[in-house]
Design a protein around this motif. Structure first.
Motif, PDB file in Angstrom:
ATOM      1  N   TYR A   2      83.650  87.901  58.769  1.00 52.39           N
ATOM      2  CA  TYR A   2      83.943  86.762  57.900  1.00 52.39           C
ATOM      3  C   TYR A   2      85.377  86.863  57.407  1.00 52.39           C
ATOM      4  O   TYR A   2      85.984  87.939  57.436  1.00 52.39           O
ATOM      5  CB  TYR A   2      82.996  86.709  56.692  1.00 52.39           C
ATOM      6  CG  TYR A   2      83.124  87.876  55.747  1.00 52.39           C
ATOM      7  CD1 TYR A   2      84.023  87.838  54.683  1.00 52.39           C
ATOM      8  CD2 TYR A   2      82.349  89.018  55.917  1.00 52.39           C
ATOM      9  CE1 TYR A   2      84.135  88.918  53.821  1.00 52.39           C
ATOM     10  CE2 TYR A   2      82.469  90.099  55.063  1.00 52.39           C
ATOM     11  CZ  TYR A   2      83.369  90.044  54.015  1.00 52.39           C
ATOM     12  OH  TYR A   2      83.488  91.113  53.164  1.00 52.39           O
ATOM     13  N   LYS A   3      85.885  85.722  56.981  1.00 48.75           N
ATOM     14  CA  LYS A   3      87.244  85.685  56.452  1.00 48.75           C
ATOM     15  C   LYS A   3      87.224  84.702  55.290  1.00 48.75           C
ATOM     16  O   LYS A   3      86.591  83.655  55.391  1.00 48.75           O
ATOM     17  CB  LYS A   3      88.168  85.167  57.561  1.00 48.75           C
ATOM     18  CG  LYS A   3      89.584  85.697  57.474  1.00 48.75           C
ATOM     19  CD  LYS A   3      90.399  85.363  58.716  1.00 48.75           C
ATOM     20  CE  LYS A   3      90.755  83.896  58.770  1.00 48.75           C
ATOM     21  NZ  LYS A   3      91.313  83.458  60.046  1.00 48.75           N
ATOM     22  N   VAL A   4      87.888  85.038  54.198  1.00 47.81           N
ATOM     23  CA  VAL A   4      87.972  84.083  53.091  1.00 47.81           C
ATOM     24  C   VAL A   4      89.053  83.065  53.435  1.00 47.81           C
ATOM     25  O   VAL A   4      90.208  83.429  53.647  1.00 47.81           O
ATOM     26  CB  VAL A   4      88.319  84.783  51.763  1.00 47.81           C
ATOM     27  CG1 VAL A   4      88.338  83.773  50.621  1.00 47.81           C
ATOM     28  CG2 VAL A   4      87.324  85.883  51.458  1.00 47.81           C
ATOM     29  N   LEU A   5      88.668  81.796  53.541  1.00 48.88           N
ATOM     30  CA  LEU A   5      89.631  80.749  53.878  1.00 48.88           C
ATOM     31  C   LEU A   5      90.336  80.227  52.636  1.00 48.88           C
ATOM     32  O   LEU A   5      91.533  80.018  52.615  1.00 48.88           O
ATOM     33  CB  LEU A   5      88.911  79.577  54.544  1.00 48.88           C
ATOM     34  CG  LEU A   5      88.463  79.743  55.990  1.00 48.88           C
ATOM     35  CD1 LEU A   5      87.840  78.455  56.480  1.00 48.88           C
ATOM     36  CD2 LEU A   5      89.655  80.119  56.877  1.00 48.88           C
ATOM     37  N   SER A   6      89.527  79.990  51.600  1.00 48.38           N
ATOM     38  CA  SER A   6      90.074  79.465  50.356  1.00 48.38           C
ATOM     39  C   SER A   6      88.998  79.638  49.292  1.00 48.38           C
ATOM     40  O   SER A   6      87.980  80.282  49.541  1.00 48.38           O
ATOM     41  CB  SER A   6      90.415  77.988  50.513  1.00 48.38           C
ATOM     42  OG  SER A   6      89.237  77.273  50.834  1.00 48.38           O
ATOM     43  N   GLN A   7      89.206  79.022  48.128  1.00 45.84           N
ATOM     44  CA  GLN A   7      88.130  79.055  47.140  1.00 45.84           C
ATOM     45  C   GLN A   7      87.985  77.701  46.466  1.00 45.84           C
ATOM     46  O   GLN A   7      88.944  76.945  46.349  1.00 45.84           O
ATOM     47  CB  GLN A   7      88.345  80.173  46.111  1.00 45.84           C
ATOM     48  CG  GLN A   7      89.588  80.013  45.260  1.00 45.84           C
ATOM     49  CD  GLN A   7      89.718  81.139  44.241  1.00 45.84           C
ATOM     50  OE1 GLN A   7      89.006  82.136  44.292  1.00 45.84           O
ATOM     51  NE2 GLN A   7      90.638  80.988  43.305  1.00 45.84           N
ATOM     52  N   ILE A  51      85.303  80.281  49.975  1.00 39.15           N
ATOM     53  CA  ILE A  51      84.937  79.513  51.166  1.00 39.15           C
ATOM     54  C   ILE A  51      85.213  80.423  52.357  1.00 39.15           C
ATOM     55  O   ILE A  51      86.350  80.845  52.563  1.00 39.15           O
ATOM     56  CB  ILE A  51      85.805  78.234  51.309  1.00 39.15           C
ATOM     57  CG1 ILE A  51      85.916  77.485  49.977  1.00 39.15           C
ATOM     58  CG2 ILE A  51      85.314  77.359  52.458  1.00 39.15           C
ATOM     59  CD1 ILE A  51      84.781  76.590  49.621  1.00 39.15           C
ATOM     60  N   TYR A  52      84.161  80.714  53.121  1.00 38.92           N
ATOM     61  CA  TYR A  52      84.295  81.663  54.217  1.00 38.92           C
ATOM     62  C   TYR A  52      84.357  80.968  55.571  1.00 38.92           C
ATOM     63  O   TYR A  52      83.742  79.920  55.777  1.00 38.92           O
ATOM     64  CB  TYR A  52      83.103  82.620  54.239  1.00 38.92           C
ATOM     65  CG  TYR A  52      83.030  83.528  53.041  1.00 38.92           C
ATOM     66  CD1 TYR A  52      83.897  84.606  52.924  1.00 38.92           C
ATOM     67  CD2 TYR A  52      82.099  83.309  52.031  1.00 38.92           C
ATOM     68  CE1 TYR A  52      83.828  85.448  51.820  1.00 38.92           C
ATOM     69  CE2 TYR A  52      82.025  84.143  50.932  1.00 38.92           C
ATOM     70  CZ  TYR A  52      82.891  85.211  50.835  1.00 38.92           C
ATOM     71  OH  TYR A  52      82.821  86.041  49.748  1.00 38.92           O
ATOM     72  N   ASP A  53      85.063  81.645  56.460  1.00 41.22           N
ATOM     73  CA  ASP A  53      85.013  81.275  57.856  1.00 41.22           C
ATOM     74  C   ASP A  53      84.082  82.303  58.495  1.00 41.22           C
ATOM     75  O   ASP A  53      84.247  83.494  58.274  1.00 41.22           O
ATOM     76  CB  ASP A  53      86.431  81.380  58.436  1.00 41.22           C
ATOM     77  CG  ASP A  53      86.470  80.958  59.887  1.00 41.22           C
ATOM     78  OD1 ASP A  53      85.591  80.183  60.294  1.00 41.22           O
ATOM     79  OD2 ASP A  53      87.384  81.417  60.605  1.00 41.22           O
ATOM     80  N   ASN A 108      78.571  84.346  55.710  1.00 46.08           N
ATOM     81  CA  ASN A 108      78.785  84.332  54.263  1.00 46.08           C
ATOM     82  C   ASN A 108      78.181  85.589  53.623  1.00 46.08           C
ATOM     83  O   ASN A 108      76.965  85.692  53.465  1.00 46.08           O
ATOM     84  CB  ASN A 108      78.140  83.082  53.667  1.00 46.08           C
ATOM     85  CG  ASN A 108      78.529  82.893  52.221  1.00 46.08           C
ATOM     86  OD1 ASN A 108      78.943  83.846  51.550  1.00 46.08           O
ATOM     87  ND2 ASN A 108      78.415  81.675  51.735  1.00 46.08           N
TER      88      ASN A 108
END
Ligand SMILES: [Zn+2]
Length: 225
Positions: free
Chosen positions: A31-36, A43-45, A48
């Motif tokens: 997973y990668k955190v894209l934004s919040q 918000i994950y890519d 979750n």
């Protein structure tokens, strides 16, 4: 097998029944955190990890989250009396989880926290996370219910830490905005924007959020007229 790529099995020893079990956690690379979101929901890519934060013992039903602090001695007795004894059927939530499973796991952690008399801030953060999960499910009604209880619990929370105090003030204003309680939101954001000792981080969050809200709101009003 596919699960090997996405999850690893975390070994847990249950605080209550002392049995050992394994439960899925998302592998860091999956997973990668894209934004919040504006209330700090990451918000994950990909997968979750929020869905796997709470470990639930498949033998006795005790739910553990890293934010719990009353995990010893007399508190365990309280949990046994008020929580464990009342569980009719223990669910196995140790493998892949749906959003509903994740909601259940946080609800169980909430009960554990409540019966062991954890600080309100612990309960508030659980309620907030359940609201996020409801948002992922697009269940607005349930989301609003949990946001409302998160706000109540943040009102009752106390902390001596400046960062977490400001985070809480911001969240109360943000949640109020989402609940349509504009007066309370405005009060909270202006306190952060004009407060003397407020850190730049939260002053800027508050400024941006309140300006964006006013901009969107004016736009909607203009479009409607
Ligand atoms: Zn157990």
């Amino acid at each position: 097998m596919a699960f090997d790529l996405n999850y690893y099995e975390s070994k847990i020893v249950c605080n209550i029944c002392k049995k050992q079990y394994t439960t899925y956690k998302v592998r860091p690379g999956r997973y990668k955190v894209l934004s919040q979101d504006t209330d700090f929901m990451p918000i994950y890519d990909g997968l979750n990890p929020l869905l796997y934060e709470v470990s639930v013992c498949p033998y006795c039903g005790y739910a553990y989250h890293k934010s719990l602090t009353r995990t010893y001695g007399p508190f365990l007795e309280l949990i046994k009396e008020s929580y464990i004894k009342r569980i009719k059927k223990v669910r196995n939530l140790c493998k892949e989880r749906t959003i509903d499973d994740a909601i259940t796991s946080f609800q169980l952690a909430y009960l554990v926290a409540k019966f062991s008399m954890e600080e309100p801030i612990v309960l508030a953060n659980f309620a907030l996370k359940i609201a996020w999960l409801c948002r992922l499910k697009k269940d607005l009604k349930a989301e609003m219910r949990y946001l409302r209880s998160a706000r109540e619990l943040f009102y009752k929370s106390q902390t001596s830490d400046k960062e977490s105090e400001e985070r809480m003030q911001y969240l109360v204003a943000e949640i109020s905005l989402r609940l349509g309680d504009i007066e309370e939101a405005k009060r909270g954001f202006s306190r952060l924007i004009t407060g003397k000792d407020v850190s730049n981080k939260y002053r800027n969050y508050a400024k941006k959020r309140w300006e964006d809200y006013k901009y969107d709101n004016e736009k909607t009003v203009n479009e409607e007229s």
